[in-house]
Design a protein around this motif. Sequence first.
Motif, mmCIF file in Angstrom:
data_model
loop_
_atom_site.group_PDB
_atom_site.id
_atom_site.type_symbol
_atom_site.label_atom_id
_atom_site.label_comp_id
_atom_site.label_asym_id
_atom_site.label_seq_id
_atom_site.Cartn_x
_atom_site.Cartn_y
_atom_site.Cartn_z
ATOM 1 N N ARG A 29 113.550 -33.820 -70.866
ATOM 2 C CA ARG A 29 113.280 -33.920 -69.352
ATOM 3 C C ARG A 29 111.721 -33.932 -69.139
ATOM 4 N N LEU A 33 109.729 -37.160 -67.336
ATOM 5 C CA LEU A 33 109.118 -36.934 -66.149
ATOM 6 C C LEU A 33 107.662 -37.374 -66.389
ATOM 7 N N GLN A 36 107.777 -40.864 -65.944
ATOM 8 C CA GLN A 36 108.192 -41.326 -64.765
ATOM 9 C C GLN A 36 106.660 -41.206 -63.496
ATOM 10 N N ALA A 37 106.012 -40.235 -64.167
ATOM 11 C CA ALA A 37 104.641 -40.101 -63.161
ATOM 12 C C ALA A 37 103.761 -41.129 -63.722
ATOM 13 N N GLY A 105 111.451 -27.142 -60.500
ATOM 14 C CA GLY A 105 111.922 -28.452 -60.119
ATOM 15 C C GLY A 105 111.144 -29.619 -60.787
ATOM 16 N N ASP A 106 111.912 -30.671 -60.732
ATOM 17 C CA ASP A 106 111.415 -31.936 -61.514
ATOM 18 C C ASP A 106 110.194 -32.331 -60.641
ATOM 19 N N GLU A 107 109.965 -32.095 -59.274
ATOM 20 C CA GLU A 107 108.686 -32.513 -58.487
ATOM 21 C C GLU A 107 107.632 -31.595 -59.060
ATOM 22 N N ASP A 108 107.797 -30.248 -59.507
ATOM 23 C CA ASP A 108 106.626 -29.670 -59.980
ATOM 24 C C ASP A 108 106.223 -30.174 -61.223
ATOM 25 N N LEU A 110 106.344 -33.353 -62.310
ATOM 26 C CA LEU A 110 105.797 -34.697 -61.842
ATOM 27 C C LEU A 110 104.400 -34.366 -61.494
ATOM 28 N N GLY A 111 104.146 -33.161 -60.657
ATOM 29 C CA GLY A 111 102.820 -32.912 -60.108
ATOM 30 C C GLY A 111 101.823 -32.501 -61.328
ATOM 31 N N ARG A 114 101.064 -35.892 -63.176
ATOM 32 C CA ARG A 114 100.332 -36.775 -62.342
ATOM 33 C C ARG A 114 98.722 -36.091 -62.362
#
Length: 119
Positions: A29, A33, A36-37, A105-108, A110-111, A114
Amino acid sequence: MKAMSIPVPQPVQDYIDGIPPENRALFDRIHRLILQAHPGAEVTLSYNIPAYKVGHRRLSVGAWKHGISVYGWRDRDGGFTARHPELVTSKGTIQLRPDDAASIGDEDFLGLARAALAP
């Protein structure tokens, strides 16, 4: 946005293939991610663990008995550690246990990727 399927060098793939099943899903995971970022990240081995390089920035992810550790973010985590004070952290290291990471979450993530690999 789907991460590009970037082939990893054989030594990195050998490391990934050796991760115990109880930590493999979390590693996969985080790996997905990060790519992805930063789809153009170079994936290498550094200090015998996978490292993702973008320019002069590097984020490393190692599998250990406890779970996964993320190295190299230093104070560039996009607020990730402030939002997750329950995680074990030290200077430049975040320890992620599979149970703890399941609630993030994935968004966290990803952040975090990034921010850590931003120029």
